[in-house]
Design an enzyme around this catalytic site. Structure first.
Site, short mmCIF file in Angstrom:
data_model
loop_
_atom_site.label_atom_id
_atom_site.label_comp_id
_atom_site.label_asym_id
_atom_site.label_seq_id
_atom_site.Cartn_x
_atom_site.Cartn_y
_atom_site.Cartn_z
N ARG A 59 51.95 51.79 -49.05
CA ARG A 59 52.92 51.77 -47.95
C ARG A 59 54.23 51.11 -48.39
O ARG A 59 55.32 51.52 -47.97
CB ARG A 59 52.30 51.03 -46.76
CG ARG A 59 53.16 51.02 -45.52
CD ARG A 59 52.30 50.68 -44.30
NE ARG A 59 53.11 50.56 -43.10
CZ ARG A 59 53.49 49.40 -42.58
NH1 ARG A 59 53.14 48.28 -43.16
NH2 ARG A 59 54.21 49.38 -41.47
N HIS A 63 57.85 52.73 -47.83
CA HIS A 63 58.90 52.02 -47.09
C HIS A 63 60.09 51.69 -47.99
O HIS A 63 61.20 51.53 -47.50
CB HIS A 63 58.34 50.76 -46.43
CG HIS A 63 57.61 51.02 -45.16
ND1 HIS A 63 57.83 50.32 -44.00
CD2 HIS A 63 56.65 51.95 -44.85
CE1 HIS A 63 57.04 50.80 -43.03
NE2 HIS A 63 56.32 51.78 -43.53
N GLY A 72 66.45 55.24 -50.97
CA GLY A 72 65.77 55.81 -52.12
C GLY A 72 64.84 54.79 -52.79
O GLY A 72 64.76 53.63 -52.37
N ASP A 117 64.33 52.28 -54.88
CA ASP A 117 65.21 51.39 -55.64
C ASP A 117 64.81 49.92 -55.53
O ASP A 117 65.58 49.03 -55.88
CB ASP A 117 66.66 51.55 -55.16
CG ASP A 117 66.81 51.20 -53.68
OD1 ASP A 117 65.80 50.84 -53.02
OD2 ASP A 117 67.94 51.26 -53.17
N SER A 157 64.76 48.11 -53.07
CA SER A 157 65.59 47.34 -52.12
C SER A 157 64.72 46.55 -51.14
O SER A 157 65.11 45.48 -50.69
CB SER A 157 66.56 48.27 -51.36
OG SER A 157 65.86 49.27 -50.64
N ASN A 192 58.98 46.71 -40.96
CA ASN A 192 58.52 45.92 -42.11
C ASN A 192 58.03 44.52 -41.75
O ASN A 192 57.11 44.00 -42.39
CB ASN A 192 59.66 45.78 -43.14
CG ASN A 192 60.07 47.11 -43.74
OD1 ASN A 192 59.30 48.07 -43.74
ND2 ASN A 192 61.30 47.18 -44.23
N HIS A 229 47.14 57.68 -44.56
CA HIS A 229 46.46 56.93 -43.50
C HIS A 229 44.94 57.03 -43.60
O HIS A 229 44.24 56.56 -42.71
CB HIS A 229 46.94 57.40 -42.13
CG HIS A 229 48.30 56.91 -41.78
ND1 HIS A 229 49.02 57.34 -40.67
CD2 HIS A 229 49.10 55.99 -42.39
CE1 HIS A 229 50.19 56.72 -40.63
NE2 HIS A 229 50.27 55.90 -41.66
N ASP A 255 40.15 59.58 -49.26
CA ASP A 255 39.47 60.87 -49.15
C ASP A 255 40.19 61.71 -48.08
O ASP A 255 41.28 61.36 -47.65
CB ASP A 255 37.98 60.67 -48.82
CG ASP A 255 37.77 59.82 -47.56
OD1 ASP A 255 38.71 59.72 -46.73
OD2 ASP A 255 36.68 59.25 -47.39
#
Length: 293
Positions: free
Chosen positions: A37, A41, A47, A49, A51, A69, A168, A221
């Site tokens: 995740r 995120h 992009g 990067d 960040s 977040n 998920h 799976d």
């Protein structure tokens, strides 16, 4: 950018990443979902990067406190642990952005999912965007059309969106993110809703956790899609993928064909990792993933 980018400059890179990720997942299986995740995120904001890894300073606000977040994205200390070993082995060579991409791949693979060749050579951002993190990440209440358009905005197709939602199949969620679905929606299995309501009351206990995939929450799976076909998606946004709309047939296919899902997931993850990377003279190789050099 290519998969052999660090072959000469940091030959131990992949071994180091896999070893730290393996140790982290051994300590807490849920960490695999968190690292996957973290990559998603990161990539959806400016992009891929790194960040998302930048800490706030008195003069700079990063992405960590953005609504999608805050108190939610985890695994920063695992990236730090990888980075410190990589710096010891090959100083000032490997970007935090590439470490995040490798950690996501290894997490999926170690939990039973596919492996893929991670394209490498990203640089790290010197900036972050709190506002983009708040606007560009799809939320658990999103409609199908919103999900499709948010992924399209990142050059990802509706199929990529449905495939990547299969992430998920691992991980947990806090009660307040799925409360609306289990109390207000009708396209949900009644027994499943009642079971989730036991630990997620109509109000309060917002941080109580539930597995996103009720069947096998720490195994990568195709059970996520089986759940959707049985109206056991945890989020409103999950169940939107199988609710009489354009993605129903794909969900049906993946629910019965795990090999097709695995193969598609690996390909979509490569496309996710290709969202506007910084390369060449753009960006930097951060020495500490939490701060710009």
């Amino acid at each position: 950018m290519n998969q052999n980018y660090y072959q000469k400059s940091c030959p131990n890179l992949q071994t180091i990443v896999q070893s730290v990720v393996s140790q982290a997942i051994g300590t807490e299986a849920r960490m695999g979902a968190s690292l996957l995740r973290l990559f998603f995120h990161d990539c959806f904001v400016q992009g891929c990067d790194a960040s998302i890894l930048l800490d706030d300073t008195p003069t700079f606000t990063g992405e960590k406190t953005a609504f999608p977040n805050v108190n939610s994205v985890r695994g920063y200390e695992v990236i730090d642990a990888i980075k410190s070993q990589v710096e010891a082995s090959c100083p000032a060579t490997v970007s935090c952005a590439d470490i995040v991409a490798l950690a996501a791949r290894d997490s999926v693979n170690l939990l039973g999912g596919p492996a893929w060749n991670v394209v490498l050579g990203r640089k790290d951002a010197r900036t972050a965007s709190l506002s983009q993190a708040n606007s560009d990440l799809p939320g658990p209440g999103s409609s199908l059309s919103t999900l499709i358009s948010m992924f399209n905005a990142k050059n990802l197709s509706a199929q990529d969106m449905t495939v990547l939602s299969g992430a998920h199949t691992i991980g947990q969620s806090r009660c307040f993110l799925f409360r609306g679905h289990i109390y207000n929606d009708t396209n949900i299995n009644a027994n499943f809703a009642a079971m989730r309501q036991q630990t997620c009351p109509f109000s309060g206990n917002d941080s109580n956790l539930a597995p996103i995939d009720v069947q096998s929450p720490v195994t990568f799976d195709n059970a996520y899609y089986v759940n959707l076909v049985n109206q056991k998606g945890l989020f409103h946004s999950d169940q939107e993928l199988f609710n009489g709309g354009s993605q129903d047939s794909l969900v049906q296919q993946y629910s019965t064909n795990s090999a097709a899902f695995s193969s598609a997931f690996a390909k979509s993850m490569v496309r996710l990792g290709d969202i506007t990377p910084l390369t060449g003279q753009n960006g930097e190789i951060r020495l500490n993933c939490r701060t710009v050099n």
